[in-house]
Motif scaffolding. Structure first.
Motif, PDB file in Angstrom:
ATOM      1  N   LYS A  27       1.560  -1.073  -0.203  1.00 21.84           N
ATOM      2  CA  LYS A  27      -0.382   0.056  -0.061  1.00 21.84           C
ATOM      3  C   LYS A  27       0.023   0.913   0.311  1.00 21.84           C
ATOM      4  N   GLY A  28       2.009   1.364  -0.959  1.00 25.30           N
ATOM      5  CA  GLY A  28       2.686   2.055  -0.574  1.00 25.30           C
ATOM      6  C   GLY A  28       3.224   2.568   0.586  1.00 25.30           C
ATOM      7  N   ALA A  29       4.221   3.721   0.933  1.00 22.86           N
ATOM      8  CA  ALA A  29       4.897   3.685   2.292  1.00 22.86           C
ATOM      9  C   ALA A  29       5.871   4.693   2.050  1.00 22.86           C
ATOM     10  N   ASN A  30       5.556   6.449   3.594  1.00 18.92           N
ATOM     11  CA  ASN A  30       5.762   7.292   3.575  1.00 18.92           C
ATOM     12  C   ASN A  30       7.248   6.971   3.681  1.00 18.92           C
ATOM     13  N   VAL A  31       8.226   8.006   3.753  1.00 21.48           N
ATOM     14  CA  VAL A  31      10.002   7.419   3.330  1.00 21.48           C
ATOM     15  C   VAL A  31      10.461   7.866   3.864  1.00 21.48           C
ATOM     16  N   ASN A  32      11.158   7.839   5.314  1.00 23.22           N
ATOM     17  CA  ASN A  32      11.825   8.769   5.715  1.00 23.22           C
ATOM     18  C   ASN A  32      13.573   8.111   5.915  1.00 23.22           C
ATOM     19  N   PHE A  33      14.296   9.446   5.866  1.00 24.32           N
ATOM     20  CA  PHE A  33      16.065   8.901   5.632  1.00 24.32           C
ATOM     21  C   PHE A  33      15.993   9.467   6.799  1.00 24.32           C
ATOM     22  N   TYR A  34      17.039   8.860   7.796  1.00 26.43           N
ATOM     23  CA  TYR A  34      17.655   9.266   8.780  1.00 26.43           C
ATOM     24  C   TYR A  34      18.742   9.051   8.431  1.00 26.43           C
ATOM     25  N   GLU A  35      20.192   9.710   9.821  1.00 28.72           N
ATOM     26  CA  GLU A  35      21.454   9.225  10.493  1.00 28.72           C
ATOM     27  C   GLU A  35      21.275  10.074  11.302  1.00 28.72           C
ATOM     28  N   LEU A  36      22.005   9.011  12.539  1.00 24.75           N
ATOM     29  CA  LEU A  36      22.398   9.197  13.552  1.00 24.75           C
ATOM     30  C   LEU A  36      23.449  10.125  13.658  1.00 24.75           C
ATOM     31  N   THR A  37      23.262  11.580  14.919  1.00 21.25           N
ATOM     32  CA  THR A  37      23.754  12.476  14.483  1.00 21.25           C
ATOM     33  C   THR A  37      25.238  12.629  16.256  1.00 21.25           C
ATOM     34  N   GLY A  38      24.244  11.950  17.443  1.00 21.89           N
ATOM     35  CA  GLY A  38      25.011  12.105  18.429  1.00 21.89           C
ATOM     36  C   GLY A  38      23.646  11.229  18.965  1.00 21.89           C
ATOM     37  N   GLU A  39      24.187  10.966  20.705  1.00 24.05           N
ATOM     38  CA  GLU A  39      23.532  10.371  21.712  1.00 24.05           C
ATOM     39  C   GLU A  39      21.766  10.514  21.293  1.00 24.05           C
ATOM     40  N   ASP A  40      21.604   9.241  21.337  1.00 20.30           N
ATOM     41  CA  ASP A  40      19.731   9.847  20.818  1.00 20.30           C
ATOM     42  C   ASP A  40      18.894  11.405  20.002  1.00 20.30           C
ATOM     43  N   GLN A  41      20.483  11.530  19.183  1.00 18.30           N
ATOM     44  CA  GLN A  41      20.507  13.210  17.893  1.00 18.30           C
ATOM     45  C   GLN A  41      20.292  12.034  17.166  1.00 18.30           C
ATOM     46  N   TYR A  42      19.133  12.714  16.655  1.00 21.60           N
ATOM     47  CA  TYR A  42      19.025  12.478  14.939  1.00 21.60           C
ATOM     48  C   TYR A  42      18.453  13.461  13.688  1.00 21.60           C
ATOM     49  N   THR A  43      19.641  13.179  13.011  1.00 23.57           N
ATOM     50  CA  THR A  43      18.664  14.278  11.146  1.00 23.57           C
ATOM     51  C   THR A  43      18.357  13.354  10.470  1.00 23.57           C
ATOM     52  N   GLU A  44      17.166  14.143  10.308  1.00 23.94           N
ATOM     53  CA  GLU A  44      16.204  12.677   9.744  1.00 23.94           C
ATOM     54  C   GLU A  44      15.184  14.239   8.608  1.00 23.94           C
ATOM     55  N   GLN A  45      15.465  13.665   6.813  1.00 17.51           N
ATOM     56  CA  GLN A  45      14.338  13.881   6.227  1.00 17.51           C
ATOM     57  C   GLN A  45      12.859  12.831   6.012  1.00 17.51           C
ATOM     58  N   GLY A  46      11.353  13.578   5.342  1.00 16.83           N
ATOM     59  CA  GLY A  46      10.753  12.902   5.494  1.00 16.83           C
ATOM     60  C   GLY A  46       9.566  13.206   6.852  1.00 16.83           C
ATOM     61  N   GLU A  47       8.740  11.995   6.147  1.00 15.24           N
ATOM     62  CA  GLU A  47       7.782  12.701   8.094  1.00 15.24           C
ATOM     63  C   GLU A  47       8.902  11.511   9.206  1.00 15.24           C
ATOM     64  N   ILE A  48       7.671  11.275  10.764  1.00 15.77           N
ATOM     65  CA  ILE A  48       9.129  10.951  11.818  1.00 15.77           C
ATOM     66  C   ILE A  48       8.590  10.033  12.653  1.00 15.77           C
ATOM     67  N   ALA A  49       9.287   8.571  11.780  1.00 20.04           N
ATOM     68  CA  ALA A  49       8.506   7.321  12.519  1.00 20.04           C
ATOM     69  C   ALA A  49      10.034   6.870  12.848  1.00 20.04           C
ATOM     70  N   LEU A  50      10.759   7.024  14.282  1.00 22.59           N
ATOM     71  CA  LEU A  50      12.161   6.600  14.169  1.00 22.59           C
ATOM     72  C   LEU A  50      11.389   5.574  15.355  1.00 22.59           C
ATOM     73  N   VAL A  51      10.724   5.396  15.257  1.00 19.10           N
ATOM     74  CA  VAL A  51       9.546   4.062  16.531  1.00 19.10           C
ATOM     75  C   VAL A  51      10.305   3.417  16.054  1.00 19.10           C
ATOM     76  N   GLY A  52      11.513   2.294  17.061  1.00 23.29           N
ATOM     77  CA  GLY A  52      12.362   0.920  17.034  1.00 23.29           C
ATOM     78  C   GLY A  52      13.943   0.503  16.743  1.00 23.29           C
ATOM     79  N   GLN A  53      13.888   2.785  16.550  1.00 20.17           N
ATOM     80  CA  GLN A  53      15.288   2.881  16.014  1.00 20.17           C
ATOM     81  C   GLN A  53      15.759   3.279  17.503  1.00 20.17           C
ATOM     82  N   MET A  54      15.363   4.332  18.706  1.00 19.22           N
ATOM     83  CA  MET A  54      15.906   4.420  19.976  1.00 19.22           C
ATOM     84  C   MET A  54      15.204   3.545  20.713  1.00 19.22           C
TER      85      MET A  54
END
Length: 230
Positions: free
Chosen positions: A182-209
């Motif tokens: 059914k498609g997906a909203n795509v989110n790119f991210y990069e871990l930039t520090g402890e519990d800090q992210y840079t992200e492009q797109g909607e926010i869906a970092l569940v499970g990544q923190m």
């Protein structure tokens, strides 16, 4: 026709109060396409329509993408609609907003800041790699709410310096990858520090923190708390 124009972390939206406008629901997809068209109209990422609640909430939000398709919900839009609801007397500082993905709870922090408790994830697949043009990308898949709002979450090295056009094209290909029926909203991210992210797109970092993260977006900064209930 009266409207509000709002943005949350760089996503911009048009809001119509259908309690006052009384627009036929079958006309709203075309209205969304017309109003959201950039440079030719108001321009926005999506259209949110306020309707009367029927599930015990303060009001209902209908969400339409800029192409007129209906979405289940939008996290950035949820904060905007909470502010709209408070400032227009539809709800108090603590509010419950009905969406197609379930109830979203919001709270006013101050004049500009609102905190929302998004829908529980119905699906979490932390290891869900996808292949695009012969390249295999690490990916996690999350659906928020039921029916779920699909997100594909992809780590991307040196995200801050990535070419936006290349990123957009890659996102389009991942969005319609056969792995996501059914498609997906795509989110790119990069871990930039402890519990800090840079992200492009909607926010869906569940499970990544672990339990809390600070996300730097083009449109501002978002702080998130994660509550896991398995």
């Amino acid at each position: 026709m009266k409207f509000w124009k709002m943005n949350g972390a760089g996503n911009d939206f048009i809001i119509l109060n259908n309690l006052e406008e009384h627009l036929p629901l079958e006309a709203i997809p075309q209205i969304a396409r017309t109003l959201c068209r950039r440079r030719m109209s108001i321009g926005a990422d999506g259209l949110m329509v306020v309707e009367a609640a029927d599930q015990g909430g303060d009001f209902k939000m209908l969400f339409f993408n800029s192409d007129g398709s209906e979405g289940e919900m939008c996290g950035n839009g949820a904060r905007c609609i909470c502010r709209y609801g408070f400032e227009n007397g539809l709800a108090r500082e603590a509010q419950a907003v009905e969406t197609a993905a379930g109830m979203v709870f919001g709270r006013r922090i101050d004049r500009r800041l609102y905190r929302v408790r998004l829908n529980d994830p119905a699906v979490i697949k932390l290891d869900c790699p996808v292949e695009v043009d012969g390249v295999r990308y690490a990916c996690s898949y999350v659906e928020l709410g039921d029916p779920g709002l699909p997100h594909a979450v992809v780590p991307y090295h040196n995200l801050q310096n990535a070419d936006e056009n290349e990123l957009r094209e890659l996102g389009r290909k991942i969005r319609w990858n056969p792995a996501f029926p059914k498609g997906a909203n795509v989110n790119f991210y990069e871990l930039t520090g402890e519990d800090q992210y840079t992200e492009q797109g909607e926010i869906a970092l569940v499970g990544q923190m672990l339990d809390r993260a600070q996300v730097e977006l083009a449109g501002g900064q978002v702080r998130m708390d994660l509550y896991i209930a398995f």
